[in-house]
Design an enzyme around this catalytic site. Structure first.
Site: not given
Ligand code: BES
Ligand code: ZN
Ligand code: MG
Length: 482
Positions: A247, A252, A259, A270, A329, A331, A333
């Site tokens: 990834k 992000d 966020k 990220d 967010d 994104e 996947r």
């Molecule tokens: N990059 C984040 C995940 C992340 C969170 C990485 C904390 C490192 C530390 C990812 O893109 C994300 O925002 N995931 C969301 C998904 C949700 C909206 C379904 C998450 O896990 O909150």
């Molecule tokens: Zn992310």
């Molecule tokens: Mg995200």
């Protein structure tokens, strides 16, 4: 400055020295520089000290005490931690050359000890005006009387430098590492270490109809890229390649599903999955590992602008599936899914993806482990887990049960990009699964790839977790040949 590891026949006594011994102080009675301090050392051991310091100005002598257990992996990790206990000292004492000698019977612990010392010497200090002055600078580690092979030293050097590369990239902010710069870094690493690289730009990504990558990129001031890395040595043990996917979200923000500020600054990291893939390729090429590898790095940032994709949008993916975007967010996947369906064209033996994918993985394991899920033979998963134990980048397998698939069903498209509030790491993996038709493991490194403060030889910020795991796994795969 990255320290150089070298071997020397005997201690020169011209530099500071670390004597590695056990709680019986094996080997130190005959050590003229130390023997007069034996009583003092014994007292320190009673006080359970593991790194004892003696002065013979301008030199420093350190005595590192190994307490062996019955478990090899535990001992290796203890040795690494012991090595990392030198970091504060060589930094503040401004030691440039350090000699290391292992006086114990167990010579197998020398390399892990040096590895811990090496990995803990990393600092991300380029943004201090006078960083060397502040941090000191260990320039060389000289291993004496060890019988360690030259190739082993070279391997450790190359592997550690690649971990540093992964850390550097993860720590670099968006202001200096946007997609254009990241693509340059990938190209540079490929040229330096000797693997093939093709960077697909926006036009090519459009003609491949990678709607996930294009959708996430819509709000960005920079174009996306899709990097295809290739390591194809002459005498590879595999015909069908192993494909590594990373990834590569260079920042992000969350997009319209913005966020909060408190969790946004670390999102410069990220792209740690992508950095892993790059670092692994750099090692494979430099060590000329006899294994066919393909690397895929989809990259963009996830930004807010009038042009950004929005919650409610429906996008068409590279493999033709339609996705209802309910949270911008989620994104990672989307860009990974396009890469995973692209991977099908290589008819891979195995696909492994590395991604800072979910907060749910952070909640589950914190920084001490990586969540993994997949569809592979049991023995492959075991090999991965054993590799994780060996290098102490530990893996916990989560299930991919069918029941979780319901959570990502959409009423108006083939699937939606979020599940419910529970089992977030799993629903993310269930989403990815829809884009795979080959043996596959997904690693969610969200918790383990970036840490708030130093943890032994894993330094604050990006850790490079995944790199050492993969090198160990690839070596095991090479050893079973076909
Ligand atoms: N990059 C984040 C995940 C992340 C969170 C990485 C904390 C490192 C530390 C990812 O893109 C994300 O925002 N995931 C969301 C998904 C949700 C909206 C379904 C998450 O896990 O909150
Ligand atoms: Zn992310
Ligand atoms: Mg995200």
């Amino acid at each position: 400055m990255i320290p150089k590891i070298k071997t020397i026949k005997h201690l020169s006594y011209k530099n500071s020295i670390c004597f590695v011994t056990d709680n019986k102080l094996t080997g130190l009675e005959t050590e003229k520089s130390i023997s007069k301090h034996l009583e003092f050392l014994k007292k320190q051991i009673e006080l359970e000290q593991t790194m004892i310091e003696l002065h013979d100005f301008p030199l420093f002598y350190y005595v590192a005490i190994i307490f062996e257990s019955k478990n090899v992996n535990v001992d290796f990790e203890k040795a690494r931690i012991l090595g990392s206990q030198l970091k504060q000292r060589h930094r503040t004492q401004k030691i440039e050359s350090l000699e290391v000698v292992n006086l114990t019977e167990n010579q197998a612990l020398t390399l892990p000890f040096v590895e811990g010392l090496m990995l803990s010497s990393y600092t991300f200090s380029k943004y201090f005006k006078d960083s060397e002055k502040k941090n000191g600078s260990l320039k060389e580690i000289l291993i004496a009387e060890s019988g360690i092979k030259k190739s082993e030293i070279e391997e450790l050097q190359i592997q550690s430098e690649a971990v540093f590369l992964a850390r550097d990239l993860g720590n670099e902010p968006y202001s200096t590492l946007n997609t254009v710069k990241f693509a340059e870094e990938i190209t540079k690493t490929a040229a330096e270490s000797g693997f093939k690289i093709e960077i697909l730009g926006k036009k090519q990504i459009e003609s491949l109809q990678m709607g996930g990558l294009l959708g996430v990129n819509r709000g960005s001031e920079y174009p996306p890229f899709f990097a295809v890395l290739e390591w194809k040595p002459e005498h590879a043990v595999n015909e069908k390649p192993i494909v590594l996917v990373g990834k590569g979200i260079v920042y992000d923000s969350g997009g319209y599903s913005l966020k909060p500020t408190s969790s946004m600054d670390t999102m410069k990291s990220d792209m740690c999955g992508a950095a892993d893939v790059l670092a692994i390729f750099s090692i494979a090429a430099q060590l000329k590992l006899p294994i066919n590898l393909i690397g895929l790095i989809p990259s963009t940032d996830n930004a807010v602008s009038a042009a950004s994709y929005r919650p409610g949008d429906i996008i068409k993916m590279h493999n033709g599936l339609f996705v209802e975007v309910l949270n911008t967010d989620a994104e990672g996947r989307l860009i990974l899914a396009d890469a995973l369906s692209y991977a099908q064209k290589f008819q891979p033996e195995l696909v492994l993806d590395f991604a800072t994918l979910t907060g749910s993985a952070v909640a589950a394991l914190g920084e001490h482990g990586t969540v993994a899920m997949g569809k592979v033979d049991k023995n492959i998963f075991e090999m991965i887990c054993e590799s994780g134990e060996k290098v102490h980048e530990r893996i916990v397998e989560f299930p991919l049960w069918d029941e979780y698939a319901k959570l990502i069903k959409s009423e108006i498209a083939d699937l939606k990009n979020i599940g419910g509030s529970e089992a977030g790491a799993i629903t993310a993996a269930k989403f990815l699964e829809r884009f795979t038709n080959y043996p596959w493991i997904h690693f969610d490194i969200a918790g383990s790839s970036f840490i708030k403060s130093d943890n032994e030889y894993k330094t604050k910020g990006a850790t490079g977790v995944g790199v050492r795991l993969m090198v160990e796994f690839l070596k095991r795969r090479i050893n079973i040949k076909k």
